[in-house]
Write a protein that holds these residues in place. Structure first.
Motif, PDB file in Angstrom:
ATOM      1  N   ALA A   5       0.874  -1.132  -0.018  1.00  0.00           N
ATOM      2  CA  ALA A   5      -0.021  -0.023   0.055  1.00  0.00           C
ATOM      3  C   ALA A   5       0.950   1.211  -0.034  1.00  0.00           C
ATOM      4  N   GLN A   6       0.576   2.370  -0.922  1.00  0.00           N
ATOM      5  CA  GLN A   6       1.326   3.619  -0.820  1.00  0.00           C
ATOM      6  C   GLN A   6       0.304   4.520  -0.294  1.00  0.00           C
ATOM      7  N   VAL A   7      -0.932   4.390  -0.217  1.00  0.00           N
ATOM      8  CA  VAL A   7      -2.049   5.493   0.437  1.00  0.00           C
ATOM      9  C   VAL A   7      -3.045   4.967   1.026  1.00  0.00           C
ATOM     10  N   ILE A   8      -3.273   5.087   2.195  1.00  0.00           N
ATOM     11  CA  ILE A   8      -4.410   4.801   2.809  1.00  0.00           C
ATOM     12  C   ILE A   8      -5.218   5.934   3.272  1.00  0.00           C
ATOM     13  N   GLU A   9      -6.570   6.036   2.570  1.00  0.00           N
ATOM     14  CA  GLU A   9      -7.270   7.198   3.020  1.00  0.00           C
ATOM     15  C   GLU A   9      -8.537   6.870   3.916  1.00  0.00           C
ATOM     16  N   GLY A  10      -8.802   7.957   4.563  1.00  0.00           N
ATOM     17  CA  GLY A  10     -10.046   7.808   5.193  1.00  0.00           C
ATOM     18  C   GLY A  10     -10.753   9.169   5.108  1.00  0.00           C
ATOM     19  N   GLU A  11     -12.126   9.392   5.819  1.00  0.00           N
ATOM     20  CA  GLU A  11     -12.604  10.541   5.598  1.00  0.00           C
ATOM     21  C   GLU A  11     -12.039  11.981   6.013  1.00  0.00           C
ATOM     22  N   SER A  12     -11.047  11.805   7.001  1.00  0.00           N
ATOM     23  CA  SER A  12     -10.684  13.109   7.580  1.00  0.00           C
ATOM     24  C   SER A  12      -9.125  13.181   7.524  1.00  0.00           C
TER      25      SER A  12
END
Length: 135
Positions: free
Chosen positions: A59-66
């Protein structure tokens, strides 16, 4: 730039550097940060095996809402993790500069063991200047 924090995780999954840059980040204990770094290390290892075509670096990016977590994996297995706002677009270039600061200030120190926590004022100063906190 909305940078919330920086982690450096060694190749065994241990947190060797952690710094917060924004007040909006949840206040965690050092134990909680260690657990999160170990968990991220495991997730990263699993995602490197999930690629349906060929090999993957994980994984290079893990994105959440904030938040957005951008991960830079070095050739030695050290991970640099930048916690930013989801709209941050410069995370990759910031991580590259953090890696350069790490190579110059930490790895050239003859007294530093690569698997041990980073205790280097020069590195702290360069990171503060890079992020613009002035701390």
């Amino acid at each position: 730039m909305a940078i919330f924090g920086l982690w450096v995780v060694n190749k065994a999954g241990g947190l060797i550097y952690q710094r917060n840059f924004a007040d909006g980040l949840a206040q965690l204990t050092s134990n909680e940060y260690l657990v999160l770094a170990g968990t991220l290390h495991g997730i990263h290892a699993i995602t490197s095996r999930l690629s349906p075509i060929g090999s993957s670096s994980g994984a290079q990016v893990i994105e959440g809402e904030s938040f957005k977590m951008t991960i830079f994996l070095t050739a030695t297995g050290t991970k640099f993790v930048l916690l930013t706002s989801p709209s941050e677009t410069t995370a990759d270039s910031v991580l590259q500069k953090v890696y350069e600061a790490y190579a110059d200030a930490v790895m050239k120190n003859p007294f530093h063991n690569p698997e041990m926590p980073i205790r280097n004022d020069g590195f702290d100063t360069r990171i503060a200047a890079l992020v613009g906190t002035g701390q």
